[in-house]
Design a protein around this motif. Structure first.
Motif, PDB file in Angstrom:
ATOM      1  N   PRO A   4     -41.539  83.636  15.193  1.00 21.73           N
ATOM      2  CA  PRO A   4     -42.649  83.623  14.221  1.00 21.73           C
ATOM      3  C   PRO A   4     -43.494  84.889  14.323  1.00 21.73           C
ATOM      4  N   GLU A   5     -44.085  85.258  13.212  1.00 20.26           N
ATOM      5  CA  GLU A   5     -44.949  86.436  13.176  1.00 20.26           C
ATOM      6  C   GLU A   5     -46.424  86.085  13.318  1.00 20.26           C
ATOM      7  N   ALA A   6     -46.759  84.798  13.208  1.00 19.24           N
ATOM      8  CA  ALA A   6     -48.145  84.347  13.372  1.00 19.24           C
ATOM      9  C   ALA A   6     -48.137  82.885  13.803  1.00 19.24           C
ATOM     10  N   VAL A   7     -49.188  82.502  14.503  1.00 19.02           N
ATOM     11  CA  VAL A   7     -49.357  81.111  14.937  1.00 19.02           C
ATOM     12  C   VAL A   7     -50.619  80.562  14.286  1.00 19.02           C
ATOM     13  N   ILE A   8     -50.479  79.401  13.676  1.00 21.10           N
ATOM     14  CA  ILE A   8     -51.597  78.759  12.995  1.00 21.10           C
ATOM     15  C   ILE A   8     -51.961  77.484  13.744  1.00 21.10           C
ATOM     16  N   PHE A   9     -53.237  77.366  14.084  1.00 21.70           N
ATOM     17  CA  PHE A   9     -53.754  76.216  14.802  1.00 21.70           C
ATOM     18  C   PHE A   9     -54.600  75.344  13.874  1.00 21.70           C
ATOM     19  N   ASP A  10     -54.334  74.042  13.876  1.00 19.49           N
ATOM     20  CA  ASP A  10     -55.341  73.097  13.419  1.00 19.49           C
ATOM     21  C   ASP A  10     -56.478  73.146  14.436  1.00 19.49           C
ATOM     22  N   ILE A  11     -57.650  72.661  14.067  1.00 16.78           N
ATOM     23  CA  ILE A  11     -58.782  72.667  15.008  1.00 16.78           C
ATOM     24  C   ILE A  11     -58.998  71.278  15.611  1.00 16.78           C
ATOM     25  N   GLY A  12     -59.208  70.257  14.776  1.00 23.07           N
ATOM     26  CA  GLY A  12     -59.505  68.930  15.284  1.00 23.07           C
ATOM     27  C   GLY A  12     -58.342  68.326  16.052  1.00 23.07           C
ATOM     28  N   ASN A  13     -58.580  67.957  17.303  1.00 26.48           N
ATOM     29  CA  ASN A  13     -57.600  67.362  18.207  1.00 26.48           C
ATOM     30  C   ASN A  13     -56.472  68.300  18.594  1.00 26.48           C
ATOM     31  N   VAL A  14     -56.683  69.596  18.353  1.00 28.18           N
ATOM     32  CA  VAL A  14     -55.802  70.631  18.894  1.00 28.18           C
ATOM     33  C   VAL A  14     -56.631  71.604  19.722  1.00 28.18           C
ATOM     34  N   LEU A  15     -57.747  72.041  19.170  1.00 27.02           N
ATOM     35  CA  LEU A  15     -58.647  72.957  19.872  1.00 27.02           C
ATOM     36  C   LEU A  15     -59.981  72.309  20.245  1.00 27.02           C
ATOM     37  N   SER A  92     -55.917  74.691  25.267  1.00 23.16           N
ATOM     38  CA  SER A  92     -55.429  75.199  23.980  1.00 23.16           C
ATOM     39  C   SER A  92     -56.053  76.551  23.651  1.00 23.16           C
ATOM     40  N   TRP A  93     -57.339  76.682  23.950  1.00 28.60           N
ATOM     41  CA  TRP A  93     -57.989  77.973  23.709  1.00 28.60           C
ATOM     42  C   TRP A  93     -57.375  79.061  24.579  1.00 28.60           C
ATOM     43  N   GLN A  94     -56.976  78.712  25.796  1.00 32.76           N
ATOM     44  CA  GLN A  94     -56.337  79.698  26.663  1.00 32.76           C
ATOM     45  C   GLN A  94     -55.009  80.167  26.061  1.00 32.76           C
ATOM     46  N   ILE A  95     -54.261  79.222  25.479  1.00 33.36           N
ATOM     47  CA  ILE A  95     -53.005  79.594  24.821  1.00 33.36           C
ATOM     48  C   ILE A  95     -53.286  80.527  23.646  1.00 33.36           C
ATOM     49  N   LEU A  96     -54.271  80.167  22.828  1.00 38.11           N
ATOM     50  CA  LEU A  96     -54.630  80.992  21.673  1.00 38.11           C
ATOM     51  C   LEU A  96     -55.010  82.406  22.112  1.00 38.11           C
ATOM     52  N   ARG A  97     -55.838  82.493  23.153  1.00 38.54           N
ATOM     53  CA  ARG A  97     -56.281  83.819  23.611  1.00 38.54           C
ATOM     54  C   ARG A  97     -55.123  84.618  24.189  1.00 38.54           C
ATOM     55  N   GLY A  98     -54.198  83.916  24.859  1.00 37.37           N
ATOM     56  CA  GLY A  98     -53.041  84.604  25.403  1.00 37.37           C
ATOM     57  C   GLY A  98     -52.171  85.198  24.315  1.00 37.37           C
ATOM     58  N   LEU A  99     -51.961  84.444  23.252  1.00 31.32           N
ATOM     59  CA  LEU A  99     -51.180  84.951  22.124  1.00 31.32           C
ATOM     60  C   LEU A  99     -51.864  86.156  21.487  1.00 31.32           C
ATOM     61  N   ARG A 100     -53.135  85.991  21.237  1.00 31.53           N
ATOM     62  CA  ARG A 100     -53.861  87.069  20.565  1.00 31.53           C
ATOM     63  C   ARG A 100     -53.888  88.330  21.423  1.00 31.53           C
ATOM     64  N   GLY A 101     -54.033  88.130  22.740  1.00 28.83           N
ATOM     65  CA  GLY A 101     -54.047  89.262  23.652  1.00 28.83           C
ATOM     66  C   GLY A 101     -52.726  90.001  23.704  1.00 28.83           C
ATOM     67  N   ARG A 102     -51.654  89.336  23.295  1.00 27.22           N
ATOM     68  CA  ARG A 102     -50.334  89.964  23.263  1.00 27.22           C
ATOM     69  C   ARG A 102     -49.956  90.414  21.860  1.00 27.22           C
ATOM     70  N   GLY A 103     -50.944  90.453  20.970  1.00 25.56           N
ATOM     71  CA  GLY A 103     -50.728  91.023  19.656  1.00 25.56           C
ATOM     72  C   GLY A 103     -50.170  90.077  18.617  1.00 25.56           C
ATOM     73  N   ILE A 104     -50.150  88.759  18.921  1.00 29.75           N
ATOM     74  CA  ILE A 104     -49.681  87.776  17.945  1.00 29.75           C
ATOM     75  C   ILE A 104     -50.865  87.312  17.115  1.00 29.75           C
ATOM     76  N   PRO A 105     -50.851  87.477  15.789  1.00 30.09           N
ATOM     77  CA  PRO A 105     -51.956  86.979  14.969  1.00 30.09           C
ATOM     78  C   PRO A 105     -52.104  85.466  15.088  1.00 30.09           C
ATOM     79  N   VAL A 106     -53.334  85.018  15.219  1.00 29.45           N
ATOM     80  CA  VAL A 106     -53.606  83.578  15.296  1.00 29.45           C
ATOM     81  C   VAL A 106     -54.603  83.217  14.201  1.00 29.45           C
ATOM     82  N   PHE A 107     -54.256  82.188  13.438  1.00 34.83           N
ATOM     83  CA  PHE A 107     -55.086  81.731  12.333  1.00 34.83           C
ATOM     84  C   PHE A 107     -55.501  80.285  12.566  1.00 34.83           C
ATOM     85  N   ALA A 108     -56.548  79.861  11.885  1.00 33.11           N
ATOM     86  CA  ALA A 108     -56.943  78.452  11.827  1.00 33.11           C
ATOM     87  C   ALA A 108     -56.602  77.925  10.445  1.00 33.11           C
TER      88      ALA A 108
END
Length: 208
Positions: A4-15, A92-108
């Motif tokens: 995948p080129e981007a990861v999209i997170f739901d917020i409620g009950n995921v983050l 979950s936030w740690q996963i999101l930050r890890g992805l973003r820190g490695r250059g993977i776009p993360v969206f909500a």
């Protein structure tokens, strides 16, 4: 399957945990009485209207006025909302930050009201950490309606397997999968982050 080129997170009950029933169980120790309230008043339907962009306080208070016997209880949906939307799911936030820190776009991509999201931002500054946010109240459409996924694709230029999406609701995931998105169902705050990390690794994404 392509990475995948981007990861999209739901917020409620995921983050962030979303559990209105918990607050009602605290103020209504009689479980049967709480169930009668939810059977009588479509509180989640009310919340759907807010998630489509209806004003937060006015919508809740208007429904409360229509049910005088439950008025004070219904108002809690607004007055104690932040307690219903807590605590954050830190793993979950740690996963999101890890992805973003490695250059993977993360969206909500989240069903969230305009006013309730603004309120949440005052308590959760981490809601500003996404590369882009797709919030239903601003979009005027909610998951799992097809249009909201189309809007994400139009805005990002990504589609199909280029997108990895995690959500806790199966209907939201099925709608995304129907468009070819890679998906992972976030089970619960306890086991969900570990499963998400593994699913991301299996998709070829760098997860610490």
């Amino acid at each position: 399957m392509p990475r995948p080129e981007a990861v999209i997170f739901d917020i409620g009950n995921v983050l962030i945990t979303w559990n209105p029933e918990r607050i009602y169980d605290q103020v209504m120790p009689d479980r049967a009485a709480r169930e009668r309230l939810f059977d009588t008043v479509d509180l989640h339907g009310m919340n759907d209207r807010i998630d489509r962009g209806a004003p937060f306080r006015d919508t809740v208070y208007s429904v409360a006025q229509a049910y005088p016997e439950y008025e004070a209880l219904i108002r809690l949906w607004h007055d104690r909302w932040i307690e219903m939307a807590s605590p954050p799911i830190e793993a979950s936030w740690q996963i999101l930050r890890g992805l973003r820190g490695r250059g993977i776009p993360v969206f909500a991509l989240s069903n969230f009201g305009i006013d309730s999201f603004a309120h949440a931002e005052t308590h959760y500054p981490q809601l500003g950490e996404f590369d882009r946010r797709f919030i239903s109240g601003h979009m005027g459409v909610i998951k799992p309606e097809a249009r909201i996924y189309e809007m994400v694709e139009e805005a990002t230029g990504l589609s199909g397997q280029q997108i990895f999406f995690t959500d806790d609701r199966i209907d939201n995931l099925e709608a995304a999968a129907a468009r070819g998105w890679q998906t992972y169902r976030f089970a619960d705050p306890g086991s969900g982050p570990a499963g998400l990390a593994e699913a991301l690794r299996c998709a070829g994404l760098p997860v610490a």
